[in-house]
Design a protein around this motif. Structure first.
Motif, PDB file in Angstrom:
ATOM      1  N   TYR A 191       0.828  -1.213   0.000  1.00 37.92           N
ATOM      2  CA  TYR A 191       0.000   0.000   0.000  1.00 37.92           C
ATOM      3  C   TYR A 191       0.861   1.262   0.000  1.00 37.92           C
ATOM      4  CZ  TYR A 191      -3.276   3.567   1.504  1.00 37.92           C
ATOM      5  OH  TYR A 191      -4.018   4.716   1.587  1.00 37.92           O
ATOM      6  N   CYS A 192       1.856   1.313   0.882  1.00 43.72           N
ATOM      7  CA  CYS A 192       2.701   2.515   0.961  1.00 43.72           C
ATOM      8  C   CYS A 192       3.466   2.743  -0.338  1.00 43.72           C
ATOM      9  CB  CYS A 192       3.669   2.392   2.134  1.00 43.72           C
ATOM     10  SG  CYS A 192       2.870   2.327   3.753  1.00 43.72           S
ATOM     11  N   GLY A 193       4.053   1.671  -0.871  1.00 45.41           N
ATOM     12  CA  GLY A 193       4.792   1.818  -2.118  1.00 45.41           C
ATOM     13  C   GLY A 193       3.897   2.185  -3.285  1.00 45.41           C
ATOM     14  N   ASN A 194       2.703   1.594  -3.344  1.00 43.20           N
ATOM     15  CA  ASN A 194       1.790   1.893  -4.445  1.00 43.20           C
ATOM     16  C   ASN A 194       1.291   3.333  -4.386  1.00 43.20           C
ATOM     17  OD1 ASN A 194       2.118  -0.743  -5.222  1.00 43.20           O
ATOM     18  ND2 ASN A 194       0.165  -1.451  -4.379  1.00 43.20           N
ATOM     19  N   VAL A 195       1.020   3.822  -3.182  1.00 46.64           N
ATOM     20  CA  VAL A 195       0.550   5.205  -3.053  1.00 46.64           C
ATOM     21  C   VAL A 195       1.628   6.182  -3.511  1.00 46.64           C
ATOM     22  CG1 VAL A 195      -0.078   6.984  -1.376  1.00 46.64           C
ATOM     23  CG2 VAL A 195      -1.157   4.748  -1.265  1.00 46.64           C
ATOM     24  N   VAL A 196       2.867   5.935  -3.106  1.00 48.26           N
ATOM     25  CA  VAL A 196       3.957   6.831  -3.507  1.00 48.26           C
ATOM     26  C   VAL A 196       4.155   6.800  -5.015  1.00 48.26           C
ATOM     27  CG1 VAL A 196       6.433   7.239  -3.311  1.00 48.26           C
ATOM     28  CG2 VAL A 196       5.104   6.675  -1.275  1.00 48.26           C
ATOM     29  N   ARG A 197       4.167   5.607  -5.604  1.00 50.42           N
ATOM     30  CA  ARG A 197       4.340   5.518  -7.064  1.00 50.42           C
ATOM     31  C   ARG A 197       3.168   6.132  -7.809  1.00 50.42           C
ATOM     32  NH1 ARG A 197       6.746   0.556  -5.558  1.00 50.42           N
ATOM     33  NH2 ARG A 197       4.708  -0.468  -5.575  1.00 50.42           N
ATOM     34  N   PHE A 200       3.591  10.019  -7.536  1.00 50.96           N
ATOM     35  CA  PHE A 200       4.748  10.593  -8.219  1.00 50.96           C
ATOM     36  C   PHE A 200       4.785  10.238  -9.706  1.00 50.96           C
ATOM     37  CE2 PHE A 200       6.271  11.092  -3.906  1.00 50.96           C
ATOM     38  CZ  PHE A 200       7.012  12.256  -3.968  1.00 50.96           C
ATOM     39  N   PHE A 201       4.462   8.984 -10.034  1.00 49.06           N
ATOM     40  CA  PHE A 201       4.614   8.517 -11.415  1.00 49.06           C
ATOM     41  C   PHE A 201       3.289   8.136 -12.074  1.00 49.06           C
ATOM     42  CE2 PHE A 201       8.370   7.202  -8.925  1.00 49.06           C
ATOM     43  CZ  PHE A 201       9.330   7.975  -9.550  1.00 49.06           C
ATOM     44  N   ASN A 202       2.183   8.220 -11.320  1.00 50.92           N
ATOM     45  CA  ASN A 202       0.864   7.835 -11.821  1.00 50.92           C
ATOM     46  C   ASN A 202       0.850   6.379 -12.281  1.00 50.92           C
ATOM     47  OD1 ASN A 202      -1.841   8.302 -12.316  1.00 50.92           O
ATOM     48  ND2 ASN A 202      -1.505   9.017 -14.407  1.00 50.92           N
ATOM     49  N   LYS A 203       1.599   5.534 -11.574  1.00 50.21           N
ATOM     50  CA  LYS A 203       1.661   4.107 -11.867  1.00 50.21           C
ATOM     51  C   LYS A 203       1.606   3.336 -10.564  1.00 50.21           C
ATOM     52  CE  LYS A 203       4.478   4.340 -16.078  1.00 50.21           C
ATOM     53  NZ  LYS A 203       5.746   3.880 -16.715  1.00 50.21           N
ATOM     54  N   ARG A 204       0.926   2.208 -10.618  1.00 54.93           N
ATOM     55  CA  ARG A 204       0.912   1.334  -9.444  1.00 54.93           C
ATOM     56  C   ARG A 204       2.127   0.425  -9.436  1.00 54.93           C
ATOM     57  NH1 ARG A 204      -4.277  -1.247  -9.472  1.00 54.93           N
ATOM     58  NH2 ARG A 204      -4.949   0.618  -8.345  1.00 54.93           N
ATOM     59  N   PHE A 205       2.475  -0.124 -10.581  1.00 55.16           N
ATOM     60  CA  PHE A 205       3.649  -0.976 -10.715  1.00 55.16           C
ATOM     61  C   PHE A 205       4.495  -0.452 -11.869  1.00 55.16           C
ATOM     62  CE2 PHE A 205       0.192  -4.065  -9.501  1.00 55.16           C
ATOM     63  CZ  PHE A 205       0.503  -4.062  -8.151  1.00 55.16           C
ATOM     64  N   PHE A 206       5.790  -0.649 -11.771  1.00 56.92           N
ATOM     65  CA  PHE A 206       6.669  -0.352 -12.897  1.00 56.92           C
ATOM     66  C   PHE A 206       6.641  -1.481 -13.923  1.00 56.92           C
ATOM     67  CE2 PHE A 206       8.965   2.352  -9.697  1.00 56.92           C
ATOM     68  CZ  PHE A 206       8.549   3.546 -10.259  1.00 56.92           C
ATOM     69  N   ASP A 212      -3.058 -11.721  -8.032  1.00 59.60           N
ATOM     70  CA  ASP A 212      -3.594 -11.458  -6.701  1.00 59.60           C
ATOM     71  C   ASP A 212      -3.451 -10.002  -6.288  1.00 59.60           C
ATOM     72  OD1 ASP A 212      -0.881 -11.394  -6.460  1.00 59.60           O
ATOM     73  OD2 ASP A 212      -0.766 -12.703  -4.698  1.00 59.60           O
ATOM     74  N   GLY A 213      -2.881  -9.165  -7.167  1.00 57.43           N
ATOM     75  CA  GLY A 213      -2.744  -7.750  -6.863  1.00 57.43           C
ATOM     76  C   GLY A 213      -1.388  -7.354  -6.346  1.00 57.43           C
ATOM     77  N   SER A 214      -0.480  -8.296  -6.170  1.00 57.38           N
ATOM     78  CA  SER A 214       0.864  -7.976  -5.707  1.00 57.38           C
ATOM     79  C   SER A 214       1.760  -7.735  -6.903  1.00 57.38           C
ATOM     80  CB  SER A 214       1.415  -9.113  -4.840  1.00 57.38           C
ATOM     81  OG  SER A 214       1.483 -10.310  -5.590  1.00 57.38           O
ATOM     82  N   LYS A 215       3.024  -7.437  -6.612  1.00 55.30           N
ATOM     83  CA  LYS A 215       3.968  -7.162  -7.694  1.00 55.30           C
ATOM     84  C   LYS A 215       4.295  -8.433  -8.455  1.00 55.30           C
ATOM     85  CE  LYS A 215       6.111  -3.233  -5.405  1.00 55.30           C
ATOM     86  NZ  LYS A 215       7.354  -2.648  -4.905  1.00 55.30           N
TER      87      LYS A 215
END
Length: 215
Positions: A191-197, A200-206, A212-215
């Motif tokens: 959650y913390c990493g996804n919110v920051v991305r 800042f980058f308008n992306k949930r994952f790079f 399951d919703g994880s990386k």
């Protein structure tokens, strides 16, 4: 053996004499008219190292500090550590005094080469010493970065990530491979990493996320 121990005795006596001379010189050079204000109460320190032993022994340190302040029934304390006075505060009124009324005094930072190199010549707000540049940067941060309008502007992005983390936890509960257990540490990291991305980058994952919703 008696003759070999004489030089060590002389060295020890010389060291003690130098220490006593230094203490006497400092005592005589102190201005008796200068008034030193008392420090807040705190635990009894060890010589030279202060409360460093307690800080390293009792973990987590903030719980030990809170316990000491509760035992002294104090909202402000002084914990000396190697000649540095650490002043913890639990009172909202005192914290407001430090951060708002006396901000000019307590926001100043020492000038050091590592901080200057790390922030490119004190161009950032975090490590900049007190001055005109720091005041301008602080005004920009308060009015633009940490403003209420900016908080509302990013509200939808936080809601999207909150919905996503709920979906992730739900998928983990349905997973029979791990017995429906949810690792809260991993969920909080997601959650913390996804919110920051997202902010800042308008992306949930790079990359491409998993089912399951994880990386």
């Amino acid at each position: 053996m008696g003759f070999s121990s004489i030089p060590w005795i002389l060295i020890f006596q010389g060291m003690m004499a130098s220490v006593i001379a230094t203490l006497v010189t400092r005592k005589l050079s102190t201005n008796p008219e200068s008034i030193s204000l008392p420090l807040p109460p705190g635990p009894k320190p060890w010589p030279f190292i202060g409360c460093l032993y307690q800080v390293l022994r009792y973990k987590p340190t903030f719980r030990w500090i809170q316990k000491v302040m509760d035992e002294m029934n104090a909202e402000i304390a002084c914990i000396p550590i190697c000649g540095v006075h650490v002043i913890p505060v639990t009172s909202p009124e005192l914290a407001r005094e430090f951060l708002k009324k006396q901000d000019t005094i307590f926001s100043n930072r020492p000038i050091c080469m590592s901080a200057e190199i790390g922030c490119g010549g004190y161009l950032t707000t975090l490590l900049a010493p007190l001055g005109d540049h720091y005041k301008k940067m602080k005004r920009i941060v308060v009015s633009s970065v940490l403003s209420t309008a900016k908080h509302h502007w990013l509200h939808n992005k936080r809601i999207e990530e909150a919905d996503h983390i709920v979906s992730y936890v739900y998928n983990q509960c349905k997973d029979s491979a791990n017995g429906g257990l949810v690792n809260l540490r991993i969920a909080a990291r997601h959650y913390c990493g996804n919110v920051v991305r997202r902010m800042f980058f308008n992306k949930r994952f790079f990359g491409k996320g998993m089912e399951d919703g994880s990386k």
